[in-house]
Scaffold this active site. Sequence first.
Site, PDB file in Angstrom:
ATOM      1  N   HIS A 156      -9.171   5.990   5.637  1.00 53.99           N
ATOM      2  CA  HIS A 156      -8.048   5.800   6.564  1.00 53.99           C
ATOM      3  C   HIS A 156      -8.612   5.787   7.978  1.00 53.99           C
ATOM      4  O   HIS A 156      -9.081   6.814   8.474  1.00 53.99           O
ATOM      5  CB  HIS A 156      -7.039   6.937   6.386  1.00 53.99           C
ATOM      6  CG  HIS A 156      -5.821   6.810   7.245  1.00 53.99           C
ATOM      7  ND1 HIS A 156      -4.772   7.709   7.180  1.00 53.99           N
ATOM      8  CD2 HIS A 156      -5.459   5.902   8.190  1.00 53.99           C
ATOM      9  CE1 HIS A 156      -3.838   7.354   8.046  1.00 53.99           C
ATOM     10  NE2 HIS A 156      -4.241   6.264   8.675  1.00 53.99           N
ATOM     11  N   GLU A 214      -6.946   2.141   4.526  1.00 49.90           N
ATOM     12  CA  GLU A 214      -5.622   2.610   4.919  1.00 49.90           C
ATOM     13  C   GLU A 214      -5.504   2.513   6.431  1.00 49.90           C
ATOM     14  O   GLU A 214      -6.434   2.886   7.159  1.00 49.90           O
ATOM     15  CB  GLU A 214      -5.415   4.055   4.477  1.00 49.90           C
ATOM     16  CG  GLU A 214      -5.446   4.253   2.976  1.00 49.90           C
ATOM     17  CD  GLU A 214      -5.237   5.697   2.570  1.00 49.90           C
ATOM     18  OE1 GLU A 214      -4.887   5.934   1.403  1.00 49.90           O
ATOM     19  OE2 GLU A 214      -5.431   6.595   3.414  1.00 49.90           O
ATOM     20  N   HIS A 220      -1.749  11.128  -3.121  1.00 48.83           N
ATOM     21  CA  HIS A 220      -1.412  12.170  -2.148  1.00 48.83           C
ATOM     22  C   HIS A 220      -1.171  13.501  -2.865  1.00 48.83           C
ATOM     23  O   HIS A 220      -0.223  13.650  -3.624  1.00 48.83           O
ATOM     24  CB  HIS A 220      -0.198  11.849  -1.281  1.00 48.83           C
ATOM     25  CG  HIS A 220      -0.138  12.729  -0.049  1.00 48.83           C
ATOM     26  ND1 HIS A 220      -0.908  12.487   1.070  1.00 48.83           N
ATOM     27  CD2 HIS A 220       0.542  13.866   0.211  1.00 48.83           C
ATOM     28  CE1 HIS A 220      -0.670  13.423   1.981  1.00 48.83           C
ATOM     29  NE2 HIS A 220       0.193  14.273   1.471  1.00 48.83           N
TER      30      HIS A 220
END
Length: 240
Positions: free
Chosen positions: A43, A70, A191
Amino acid sequence: MPTLGVNIDHVATIRQARRTVEPDPIAAAVLAELGGADGITVHLREDRRHIQERDVRLLRQTVRTHLNLEMAATAEMVAIALELKPDYITLVPERREEITTEGGLDVNGQPERLQTVIDTLQQAGIPVSLFIDAEAKQIETAARLGAKFIELHTGRYAEAGSPQAQQRELETLAQGCARAIDLGVRVNAGHGLTYWNVRPVALLPGMEELNIGHTIVSRAVLVGMERAVREMKQAIQGTF
């Protein structure tokens, strides 16, 4: 069984704690692949709190499986993605004050903006995934916008306070997964997944890939990255 995308953000978190050069996320990615990772996820946040742009450039050159970037749906990030061309993009919500990504992207609240970003990236040959909660309206909007994938947010499942609550969240994920597949959208999830809660999500029909980071990096500190990844693959397969 779904494949495993290993998120190496928190290797960079340790490095950035001292603003030094180690541990190296690129080395971690190599070891993760040697351990059986099917993909590498990073990310690149707007505040660059862990992964840096240089990391993504080097990973694009070295990752042998696939690279999932991400990012927020901003002009800066779109420009970086168009230059580096990762194997696919996952659009995520982003707030500077959060410790990690909290909740899914609200696609219903910004369809025009997301449509522009999705079209721009996919016309450049980069498939787009949307990180969303397992809510029917969000999934239906994601399909209407033409996203190739969704990534179901598993945080509520992972953080459920009782077995009964966790089962309810799992059923919600199952319904979301089924709805997406009915609409022709491919499904990933992630997640908060750990070695001890991943198996039920892995068993959801149609689940393609699980993106998992913190628990693997935490275990890797103690047993090494290759072993930590191998053991997560075992957990997904139910043999851990």
